[in-house]
Design a protein around this motif. Sequence first.
Motif, PDB file in Angstrom:
ATOM      1  N   UNK A 390      10.647 -13.266   2.133  1.00  0.00           N
ATOM      2  CA  UNK A 390       9.513 -13.612   2.995  1.00  0.00           C
ATOM      3  C   UNK A 390       8.229 -13.291   2.228  1.00  0.00           C
ATOM      4  N   UNK A 391       7.434 -14.313   1.980  1.00  0.00           N
ATOM      5  CA  UNK A 391       6.229 -14.127   1.173  1.00  0.00           C
ATOM      6  C   UNK A 391       5.096 -13.602   2.047  1.00  0.00           C
ATOM      7  N   UNK A 392       4.914 -12.284   2.014  1.00  0.00           N
ATOM      8  CA  UNK A 392       3.856 -11.621   2.777  1.00  0.00           C
ATOM      9  C   UNK A 392       3.586 -10.285   2.091  1.00  0.00           C
ATOM     10  N   UNK A 393       2.334  -9.812   2.142  1.00  0.00           N
ATOM     11  CA  UNK A 393       2.018  -8.543   1.472  1.00  0.00           C
ATOM     12  C   UNK A 393       2.828  -7.369   1.999  1.00  0.00           C
ATOM     13  N   UNK A 394       3.108  -7.357   3.325  1.00  0.00           N
ATOM     14  CA  UNK A 394       3.876  -6.263   3.913  1.00  0.00           C
ATOM     15  C   UNK A 394       4.445  -6.722   5.242  1.00  0.00           C
ATOM     16  N   UNK A 395       5.311  -5.893   5.826  1.00  0.00           N
ATOM     17  CA  UNK A 395       5.897  -6.235   7.123  1.00  0.00           C
ATOM     18  C   UNK A 395       4.894  -6.038   8.252  1.00  0.00           C
ATOM     19  N   UNK A 396       3.690  -5.534   7.923  1.00  0.00           N
ATOM     20  CA  UNK A 396       2.618  -5.414   8.913  1.00  0.00           C
ATOM     21  C   UNK A 396       1.787  -6.687   8.999  1.00  0.00           C
ATOM     22  N   UNK A 397       2.121  -7.698   8.184  1.00  0.00           N
ATOM     23  CA  UNK A 397       1.390  -8.966   8.213  1.00  0.00           C
ATOM     24  C   UNK A 397       1.659  -9.696   9.531  1.00  0.00           C
TER      25      UNK A 397
END
Length: 508
Positions: A390-397
């Motif tokens: 999953x392309x996202x900076x963190x799971x808080x995105x």
Amino acid sequence: MRDITKEFPGVKALQDVTLEVERGSVHAICGENGAGKSTLMKVLSGVYPHGTYDGEIVLENSTAEFRDIRDSERAGVVIIHQELALSPYLSIAENIFLGNERQRNGFIDWDETNVEAQKLLARVGLGDNPATPVREIGVGKQQLVEIAKALSKRVKLLILDEPTAALNDEDSAHLLDLIRHLKGQGITSIIISHKLNEIRSVADRVTIIRDGRTIETLELSAHEVSENRIIKGMVGRDLENRYPDRTVEIGEEVFRIEDWWVHHPTEPGRVVIHGANLSVRAGEVVGIAGLMGAGRTELGMSVFGRTYGSNISGRVFVRGKEVNTRTVSDAIANGIAYATEDRKVYGLNLLEDIKRNISLASLRKLAKGGWVDAQQEYVVAERYRKSMNIKAPSVASVVGKLSGGNQQKVVLSKWLFSDPEVLILDEPTRGIDVGAKYEIYTLINELAAQGKAIVVISSELPELLGISDRIYAISEGHITGELPIADATPESLMHLMTKEKESDHVLS
């Protein structure tokens, strides 16, 4: 657009992107999910105003510095987003002129509004009454209302973001014909789409964007550029086979439904699913093929916690044991998961972050003393973020800001965490690019190798033929036949999908 660079906190979405669109042409933009296509168009249309990006926009030989979307519309640049921005409770005419009202002496001139709306509807080939509420027309017609709305603003450059993603084949063909017709009237169009066959049929050129950069622009007018050539530019490599090889050993039956009847939720006298019988074995991928409105989604949703329909009857078995699926909680508890075709409405909470969405269906697994263990929730979500790519900076995105392909991976992660025996995937690759599709096909194979029973509902016959072991066809709510993959062809499936219904037995 020259050397456009756009950054968000922690992410460079666009870097030195250049795009040149000729007057009176149809210009396509292709790229994987998250490549930056929609971001580029939001820069062009003023959604991201001048000053929030680097680079230059030149429109008709003049530098354009749009402060907001009204600025760009005054210049003739109109964008139609993938999620249509119509008010369902207003009429077609009211939607067309919303924010651009026809007035006389400070009041809305309803006669002129309806007359002008009728003329615009005629231009887009829509014969509906302008007074009709938008909620009463289908998605295909709503897309045409959006274009009529754009024409009311004297559009010169029309931007369409995934315009056919939610349309059936007939509506898609009509929309593409309209784009060609508008081209004949001198209107320039930019179209973002993952449907490469549509791009090749309607576009003059295609610009490929990868990882926020311009890769190349190809001339399509000579019809010499193949889909594989475009795919290579999008993913940076050849996809010799769009479907991964399957070597899964199929075991005993895991899932079965018997004599499944479903009535319409608001018209109880109307039968939607007629005595369906279906089975899936361990490690088996079973496809469900059918035309739009045949009852594919209705079948999946009715089995999963009876989330669709009324007067539902029939039996559901998991590993030979009859189970209760009267509620979503019952279905999940009995090992059934359903990934909806409409991820934005039913599959995700777009205002929440990745970790909250992944844990949503399995909070009991994270409970500690009656509370969700936040640290464990983070650990689980991070595991899926990495394993699912999953392309996202963190799971808080926030999930609402992810690309369609990454949102779909969050939906699948949510259901994988629930550890189901049976996974029903409804249009699992809708609106995502070929690279992300391949990743999801690979994941389906991995789940099958774990002994899961997988049902895939899809509008794309090549997809079903590429990933299934067996395919059921459904027509007007009837399962009209099943074919092992060795015997399945587009022609044989279409024959079953259009088969005349047989008379039903009378329900007592």
